[in-house]
Structures are given as structure tokens and as C-alpha cells.
Design a protein around this motif. Structure first.
Motif, PDB file in Angstrom:
ATOM      1  N   UNK A 161     -66.267   4.709  96.506  1.00 50.14           N
ATOM      2  CA  UNK A 161     -65.224   4.116  95.660  1.00 50.14           C
ATOM      3  C   UNK A 161     -65.587   4.224  94.180  1.00 50.14           C
ATOM      4  N   UNK A 162     -64.603   4.571  93.368  1.00 48.74           N
ATOM      5  CA  UNK A 162     -64.761   4.587  91.915  1.00 48.74           C
ATOM      6  C   UNK A 162     -64.100   3.334  91.337  1.00 48.74           C
ATOM      7  N   UNK A 163     -64.793   2.669  90.430  1.00 51.00           N
ATOM      8  CA  UNK A 163     -64.274   1.440  89.839  1.00 51.00           C
ATOM      9  C   UNK A 163     -63.717   1.719  88.446  1.00 51.00           C
ATOM     10  N   UNK A 164     -62.459   1.326  88.241  1.00 51.24           N
ATOM     11  CA  UNK A 164     -61.801   1.445  86.937  1.00 51.24           C
ATOM     12  C   UNK A 164     -61.435   0.030  86.482  1.00 51.24           C
ATOM     13  N   UNK A 165     -61.764  -0.306  85.251  1.00 54.46           N
ATOM     14  CA  UNK A 165     -61.407  -1.624  84.712  1.00 54.46           C
ATOM     15  C   UNK A 165     -60.495  -1.454  83.503  1.00 54.46           C
ATOM     16  N   UNK A 166     -59.351  -2.124  83.540  1.00 52.32           N
ATOM     17  CA  UNK A 166     -58.464  -2.165  82.376  1.00 52.32           C
ATOM     18  C   UNK A 166     -58.891  -3.322  81.474  1.00 52.32           C
ATOM     19  N   UNK A 167     -58.985  -3.039  80.190  1.00 56.40           N
ATOM     20  CA  UNK A 167     -59.449  -4.024  79.212  1.00 56.40           C
ATOM     21  C   UNK A 167     -58.265  -4.471  78.360  1.00 56.40           C
TER      22      UNK A 167
END
Length: 269
Positions: free
Chosen positions: A169-175
Motif C-alpha cells: 500500500x502507498x500512503x498519500x496525505x492531503x494537507x
């Protein structure tokens, strides 16, 4: 991206909470991916302000019933689910009466942060991961929105690092720009230590303010997206210093920009 799996985890999602930049973007990013054949699951807290009858929430007995340990205390996990009208997308709600039954989201009637927001964030992070494990649903992308979801990258990288379901799994975080004033409970790191032990990554959270919670999410993510047009110089500098891949704020063509960003991330070796 067709047939890929994306897990969207957000503090807020419309139509269950009022429309904000965060709640709308979280909804639209999931809706847009779903419209292109991506398998999606959305998770959010079941805040007490959410009208269960109007939104037709119902408990999923087969997923509920486990206890999560938060700071050496067993807290019952209740899972509820609803479908977003017209979209055929399922939303899973992480619930616990002590943490989420109150008729407010993050602050009390005096606009003061709840003293247990730190434990609520820990419970939410662990609740999402444990529920996805029960579903046996391995996501290709895990996309985080909102500060109450921002401990999830840390937990995935440390506490659940041996869990095979999330290996690829790749983790993407919106800021986002709008967070909260002040700090969470200063015992946050001590409570996380109960799960993680003496992880070096906890140093970022020694002062548990909004900026540092975002920094923790960033340093444990594979990439970030600017959810707001303007972010603090401290955050943008931190992203650059960590050489974290990022996508600039998108106003037009959000769907294709996000999907292309996900695809590029998955294509990296």
C-alpha cells in the motif's frame, strides 16, 4: 487505475458533516476515483452530530465487537455503514460511545478542544486498520484527509509494519490549511508509546500541535497533496526537506490529476 483499490480515510466527509474544503475534497476524490472504475472504501468517525436516521446508518455486527486498546484501556469498537445517495459508495463509520457520542465534533461549547482528542485520533487510526483487516481488503492507495486521520500513517509504518495486507500500500496525505489552535493532550506520545514503544518517529509529536501532527503524517507517507491553495511556509519547507513527492493544489481537473498522481506513485519501484 481501473480495478485498483483506494482506501479514503477522512476526519470529515460530505454529506455527513457540513461542507468545507476538507469534507468536499475528501468526498470528491473518492467519487471521482469511483466513477473511473476504482474500487473505493471511505472511513470517517461517527461523530454524534451525524443524523443516523436521515443518513440510514446501520451497525455491521460482523465487523463490530472487538476491543481496541488505547493507553492500556479496552475500548469497544462499533462499525456502522451507509451508502452515499446516487453514488453507490459505501462509507464506514468508526464509533465508540465514550469518544464519539457527544453532539460535537472537535470542540466543546466554549470552542475548546476536547481533552481526549488525542485518544480519539489513536482509536480512529487503529479502528480503521483493524476493520480493513477484517474486511481482508488490501488497498493499493491509502489517502488520508484531516488531522484526526493523521496518526494513521505512523501506525501503519510502525505498529502494523508486519501486517501483510498493507505491504504494497502507498500512503498519500492531503494537507489542509485550516486546522486547530493550541495543542492536543501533551500525553499523546506516552499513549502512542504503549503501542509503538520508543520509536524515534515520536519525537515529531512531542509538542502535539496541528503543524507537528501534519509533519508526522508527511514523514510517514509516500506522497502528499496540497489540499489548500496556501499552506504555511513551515509545512511546505518540511515537505521539500523530506523530499516527499507532492501534487500542487488542484482547482480544475481534480479527477485526472489525482488519478494520474496515484498511478505514478504505484508505478514507482
Amino acid at each position: 487505475m481501473k480495478d485498483k483499490r483506494i482506501l479514503f480515510v477522512s476526519s470529515e466527509v460530505v454529506p455527513y458533516l457540513p461542507e468545507t474544503e476538507l469534507s468536499s475534497t475528501a468526498f470528491n476524490s473518492a467519487k471521482n476515483a469511483h466513477s473511473k472504475g476504482v474500487q473505493t472504501r471511505i472511513f470517517m468517525p461517527r461523530f454524534g452530530v451525524i443524523n443516523e436516521r436521515r443518513h440510514q446508518l446501520h451497525e455491521v455486527i460482523r465487523l463490530s465487537g472487538m476491543n481496541l486498546v488505547v493507553n492500556d484501556v479496552d475500548m469497544p469498537l462499533i462499525i456502522k455503514v451507509a451508502s452515499i445517495p446516487k453514488e453507490r459508495m459505501q462509507v464506514y463509520f468508526i464509533d465508540n460511545e465514550e469518544y464519539f457520542k457527544r453532539k460535537a465534533v472537535f470542540t466543546d461549547e466554549d470552542d475548546q478542544l476536547f481533552s481526549d482528542n488525542d485518544e480519539r485520533a489513536i482509536f480512529f487510526a487503529k479502528g480503521v486498520i483493524e476493520t480493513v483487516k477484517k474486511l481482508n481488503w488490501a488497498p493499493d492507495i491509502i489517502h488520508i484527509h484531516g488531522w484526526m486521520a493523521s496518526l494513521l500513517p505512523l501506525y501503519l509504518r510502525e505498529f502494523y509494519k508486519e501486517e501483510p495486507l498493507f505491504t504494497d500500500s502507498k500512503i498519500v496525505t492531503s494537507i489542509y490549511e485550516n486546522g486547530f489552535e493550541g495543542e492536543l493532550n501533551t500525553d499523546l506520545t506516552e499513549k502512542i508509546k504503549f503501542d509503538l514503544g520508543k520509536s524515534q518517529k515520536l519525537s515529531t509529536l512531542q509538542t502535539p500541535n496541528y503543524t507537528n501532527i501534519l509533519k508526522s503524517a508527511i514523514e510517514n507517507s509516500d506522497a502528499v497533496i496540497y489540499g489548500s491553495e496556501s499552506l504555511s511556509e513551515e509545512i511546505t519547507s518540511f515537505i521539500q526537506e523530506n523530499e516527499t513527492p507532492f501534487l500542487e493544489h488542484q482547482i480544475e481537473n481534480l479527477r485526472d490529476s489525482y488519478l494520474n498522481f496515484y498511478a505514478d506513485l504505484l508505478s514507482e519501484e
